[in-house]
Design an enzyme around this catalytic site. Sequence first.
Site, mmCIF file in Angstrom:
data_model
loop_
_atom_site.group_PDB
_atom_site.id
_atom_site.type_symbol
_atom_site.label_atom_id
_atom_site.label_comp_id
_atom_site.label_asym_id
_atom_site.label_seq_id
_atom_site.Cartn_x
_atom_site.Cartn_y
_atom_site.Cartn_z
ATOM 1 N N LYS A 213 -54.718 -84.794 29.457
ATOM 2 C CA LYS A 213 -54.689 -83.596 30.301
ATOM 3 C C LYS A 213 -53.464 -82.743 29.933
ATOM 4 O O LYS A 213 -52.329 -83.202 30.013
ATOM 5 C CB LYS A 213 -54.620 -84.003 31.775
ATOM 6 C CG LYS A 213 -54.357 -82.830 32.742
ATOM 7 C CD LYS A 213 -54.372 -83.270 34.203
ATOM 8 C CE LYS A 213 -53.863 -82.157 35.131
ATOM 9 N NZ LYS A 213 -53.817 -82.570 36.541
ATOM 10 N N LYS B 79 -50.396 -74.751 45.635
ATOM 11 C CA LYS B 79 -49.495 -75.818 46.078
ATOM 12 C C LYS B 79 -48.339 -75.175 46.829
ATOM 13 O O LYS B 79 -47.972 -74.026 46.562
ATOM 14 C CB LYS B 79 -48.924 -76.566 44.866
ATOM 15 C CG LYS B 79 -49.902 -77.472 44.161
ATOM 16 C CD LYS B 79 -49.197 -78.232 43.045
ATOM 17 C CE LYS B 79 -50.160 -79.035 42.202
ATOM 18 N NZ LYS B 79 -50.853 -80.104 42.913
ATOM 19 N N ASP C 23 -47.328 -81.401 34.109
ATOM 20 C CA ASP C 23 -48.741 -81.730 34.309
ATOM 21 C C ASP C 23 -49.496 -81.814 32.970
ATOM 22 O O ASP C 23 -50.712 -81.905 32.942
ATOM 23 C CB ASP C 23 -49.385 -80.702 35.248
ATOM 24 C CG ASP C 23 -50.554 -81.294 36.022
ATOM 25 O OD1 ASP C 23 -50.643 -82.531 36.104
ATOM 26 O OD2 ASP C 23 -51.384 -80.515 36.524
ATOM 27 N N ARG D 47 -59.508 -82.975 36.510
ATOM 28 C CA ARG D 47 -60.783 -83.666 36.291
ATOM 29 C C ARG D 47 -61.813 -82.705 35.670
ATOM 30 O O ARG D 47 -62.673 -83.134 34.890
ATOM 31 C CB ARG D 47 -61.297 -84.257 37.611
ATOM 32 C CG ARG D 47 -61.615 -83.256 38.682
ATOM 33 C CD ARG D 47 -61.745 -83.878 40.063
ATOM 34 N NE ARG D 47 -60.448 -84.237 40.624
ATOM 35 C CZ ARG D 47 -60.267 -84.824 41.806
ATOM 36 N NH1 ARG D 47 -61.305 -85.132 42.553
ATOM 37 N NH2 ARG D 47 -59.073 -85.105 42.238
HETATM 38 N N1 BES Z 1 -51.397 -82.267 38.853
HETATM 39 C C1 BES Z 1 -51.851 -82.698 40.113
HETATM 40 C C2 BES Z 1 -51.534 -84.155 40.387
HETATM 41 C C3 BES Z 1 -50.082 -84.529 40.499
HETATM 42 C C4 BES Z 1 -49.508 -84.666 41.749
HETATM 43 C C5 BES Z 1 -49.328 -84.772 39.392
HETATM 44 C C6 BES Z 1 -48.180 -85.042 41.860
HETATM 45 C C7 BES Z 1 -47.999 -85.136 39.497
HETATM 46 C C8 BES Z 1 -47.431 -85.274 40.725
HETATM 47 C C9 BES Z 1 -53.351 -82.506 40.237
HETATM 48 O O1 BES Z 1 -53.893 -81.463 39.510
HETATM 49 C C10 BES Z 1 -53.625 -82.226 41.665
HETATM 50 O O2 BES Z 1 -53.212 -81.195 42.110
HETATM 51 N N2 BES Z 1 -54.300 -83.136 42.336
HETATM 52 C C11 BES Z 1 -54.619 -82.985 43.712
HETATM 53 C C12 BES Z 1 -56.100 -83.255 43.872
HETATM 54 C C13 BES Z 1 -56.674 -82.824 45.176
HETATM 55 C C14 BES Z 1 -56.641 -81.330 45.324
HETATM 56 C C15 BES Z 1 -58.096 -83.333 45.260
HETATM 57 C C16 BES Z 1 -53.787 -83.990 44.482
HETATM 58 O O3 BES Z 1 -53.519 -85.070 43.964
HETATM 59 O O4 BES Z 1 -53.361 -83.655 45.569
HETATM 60 ZN ZN ZN Z 2 -52.834 -80.932 37.795
HETATM 61 MG MG MG Z 3 -53.867 -79.601 40.539
#
Ligand code: BES
Ligand code: ZN
Ligand code: MG
Length: 463
Positions: free
Chosen positions: A224, A236, A247, A310
């Site tokens: 990714k 966010k 990321d 994903r």
């Molecule tokens: N890049 C994030 C995941 C992440 C979180 C990486 C903390 C490093 C530290 C990912 O793209 C994301 O935002 N995931 C969300 C998914 C949700 C919206 C279903 C998450 O984990 O909150």
């Molecule tokens: Zn992400």
């Molecule tokens: Mg994200």
Amino acid sequence: MNVQIMLVDSLTELPSSYRNENLFSFGKTLLIHKENEAYLYLGTDKARITMEDIRYLGGETRRQIEKWNVKYAILDSKSLINITHQMKEEEVVVCFLEGWYLAGYKFNKYKRKNVTTLEPKLKLNNKSYHDCRKLALIRSNATNIARDLCNEPANKLTPKIFVKRLKEMFQDTKVEVEIIDIHGLKEAGFHAVHAVGKGSGSLPYVALLRLNSEVGDPTALIGKGVTFDSGGINAKTGKDIGEMKMDMGGAAAVTGAVKLLADLNYQGNLLAIIPLVVNVAGKDAYLPSDVITYKNGLTVEVGNTDAEGRLILADAILHATASNAKHIIDIATLTGSIGHALGLKKAGIFCNDEDWLWGLKELGESSGDYVWPMPLVDAYQSLLESDTADLNNMSSSIYGGSITAAMFLKNFVLDDCRWIHIDMANTVRPWKEEGYYPAGASGFGVRLLAEIVQCERISDVIC
Ligand code: BES
Ligand code: ZN
Ligand code: MG
């Protein structure tokens, strides 16, 4: 000044005036001057010393030595081998040197005063020292490539710059680099990469790296590469959002692993697929409720633009499948939930063949990139239902976020394919700055991926 490293596995080996030092345990150090000599006492007392313990010792030694501005450190390799059981001499020396080199990593290119500490030298006296040193350098340099990429700020590592760095890195190597830009993405079947990436002024790319592409079916590595994840329209919030420059930790791990395998003269067919995007809100940004149609006809409703990882990984899995890969390994900073489940020391590992999981965990332990088995729970597939499309990218439950993310990906994997998924959102930084981990990114995944790929090939030969 030179310093002699003394391994101490019992307090009685310390000079008498220091013996009441009850804090002196495994990995602890003590520097003592005696006339014109200096000694670095290094605690090695532990029931069963692992390869990673040896790397840790190499790292702690380097850190202490840099603090004291020592030029040469001398270690009698016999004393090092004596503290281990059933480990080959070369293996022990490589691990110590690997820890030593990894601990010397610094990311200070954006500081006006590049604090240049003197690079200390380590002398070991075993006969295959030069070969060991070569291997330790190959492994640590590849890991440091991933650290460098992760540590870059978002404005200095856009998808375009990432691609440029890949071209430079693999120029004059056996690795072929193919780049797909925004104009070619849809035609090449990367519909989600296009959708997620088009919202940013820094446009998306897909990088394809190939090694020995003429030999049999490829093993695919997928990483990714979100060079910044703001969440997009589902923005966010919070002060730690700067963390999202990392990321692309999966893409960095894959890049480092390809470099490592190429340097080790790996003979198998390897295909790395690296989707690169910036996930931001903008006039062309993808929207919640959008439907993405994948190249195999599957449709996905965008329930949340922050679940972008994903979406782009699914494109890459389909590409791997179309390239005849029977072994697919993806790695991604995919979910915050994985840290809630496992803490910050072990990444989550999933596999559609559960028998593989414990072996993979072992590889994690020997490589130093720790992973812990996670389940693919078929029942949770129902949490990804959509009224409009075949799937939703967002689970309807707040629980088990890492598993539902993995289940989403599983929809794109064919049954005859062995698929491994690593969620490294919690390990892209070290859990503590200790051993061979300096400030910044950990370089997680490089050595583990290379080892998994090598094992997959061995198992092919056995079968
Ligand atoms: N890049 C994030 C995941 C992440 C979180 C990486 C903390 C490093 C530290 C990912 O793209 C994301 O935002 N995931 C969300 C998914 C949700 C919206 C279903 C998450 O984990 O909150
Ligand atoms: Zn992400
Ligand atoms: Mg994200």
